[in-house]
Scaffold this motif. Structure first.
Motif, short mmCIF file in Angstrom:
data_model
loop_
_atom_site.label_atom_id
_atom_site.label_comp_id
_atom_site.label_asym_id
_atom_site.label_seq_id
_atom_site.Cartn_x
_atom_site.Cartn_y
_atom_site.Cartn_z
N GLU A 186 8.09 29.62 -3.11
CA GLU A 186 9.17 30.31 -3.45
C GLU A 186 10.28 29.83 -4.50
O GLU A 186 11.18 30.22 -5.48
N ASP A 187 9.96 28.42 -4.82
CA ASP A 187 10.91 27.71 -5.70
C ASP A 187 9.89 26.96 -6.47
O ASP A 187 10.41 26.16 -7.56
N ASP A 188 8.72 27.34 -6.75
CA ASP A 188 7.52 26.74 -7.47
C ASP A 188 7.75 25.07 -7.46
O ASP A 188 7.47 24.49 -8.58
N THR A 189 7.43 24.52 -6.31
CA THR A 189 7.37 23.13 -6.08
C THR A 189 6.44 22.68 -5.28
O THR A 189 5.87 23.28 -4.57
N VAL A 190 5.95 21.27 -5.49
CA VAL A 190 5.03 20.59 -4.64
C VAL A 190 5.83 19.46 -4.13
O VAL A 190 6.46 18.72 -4.90
N LYS A 191 5.79 19.30 -3.09
CA LYS A 191 6.69 18.00 -2.34
C LYS A 191 5.78 17.04 -1.75
O LYS A 191 4.53 17.79 -0.93
N ILE A 192 5.94 16.08 -1.99
CA ILE A 192 5.11 14.87 -1.44
C ILE A 192 5.70 13.97 -0.67
O ILE A 192 6.84 13.47 -1.27
N ARG A 193 5.35 13.69 0.62
CA ARG A 193 6.10 12.79 1.52
C ARG A 193 5.22 11.56 1.46
O ARG A 193 3.85 11.66 1.47
N TRP A 194 5.67 10.63 1.16
CA TRP A 194 5.10 9.20 1.05
C TRP A 194 5.79 7.94 1.37
O TRP A 194 7.07 8.04 1.74
N ARG A 195 5.13 6.65 1.62
CA ARG A 195 5.92 5.55 2.27
C ARG A 195 5.26 4.44 1.58
O ARG A 195 4.22 4.57 1.31
N ILE A 196 5.89 3.46 1.51
CA ILE A 196 5.45 1.90 0.94
C ILE A 196 5.20 1.21 2.15
O ILE A 196 6.03 1.00 2.97
N LYS B 53 0.93 -1.20 0.18
CA LYS B 53 -0.15 0.00 -0.13
C LYS B 53 0.91 1.19 0.03
O LYS B 53 1.95 1.28 0.72
N PHE B 54 0.51 2.23 -0.98
CA PHE B 54 1.43 3.50 -0.94
C PHE B 54 0.51 4.43 0.08
O PHE B 54 -0.83 4.59 -0.18
N GLU B 55 1.22 5.19 0.87
CA GLU B 55 0.60 6.19 1.70
C GLU B 55 1.35 7.48 1.48
O GLU B 55 2.32 7.57 1.55
N ILE B 56 0.20 8.23 1.15
CA ILE B 56 0.63 9.73 0.92
C ILE B 56 0.63 10.43 2.53
O ILE B 56 -0.56 10.37 3.21
N LEU B 57 1.86 10.70 2.98
CA LEU B 57 1.88 11.46 4.46
C LEU B 57 1.62 12.74 4.60
O LEU B 57 0.83 13.31 5.30
N LYS B 58 2.11 13.50 3.56
CA LYS B 58 1.98 15.03 3.61
C LYS B 58 2.27 15.57 2.35
O LYS B 58 3.14 15.26 1.44
#
Length: 82
Positions: free
Chosen positions: A53-63, A42-47
């Motif tokens: 400021e640097d035009d990014t989207v950061k996704i923290r996830w775990r398996i 199962k892939f889980e998105i944490l945050k």
């Protein structure tokens, strides 16, 4: 934002990939390896955070996965196999 502007940094491997094709390929590879190693994956998105400021989207996830040994032990107790 164009779909080819996607850059994926996988911290575990310390690798940076660019483009939608490489992103999909890496996720499919991780999923395949996960299914080989675990009985349930199962892939889980944490945050998800946006950084304007640097035009990014950061996704923290775990398996997360359940090992084959654990599944077989639970099933053997359920079925009554000793």
């Amino acid at each position: 934002m164009n779909m080819n502007d996607i850059e994926v940094y996988i911290e575990y491997f310390s690798c940076l990939y660019s483009g939608l094709y490489h992103y999909v390929k890496q996720i499919a590879l991780l999923r395949t390896v996960g299914h080989l190693k675990f009985a349930y994956v199962k892939f889980e998105i944490l945050k998800i955070t946006m950084h304007p400021e640097d035009d990014t989207v950061k996704i923290r996830w775990r398996i997360r996965g359940i090992s084959g040994l654990k599944v077989s032990l639970v099933c053997s107790d359920y079925v009554g196999i000793s």
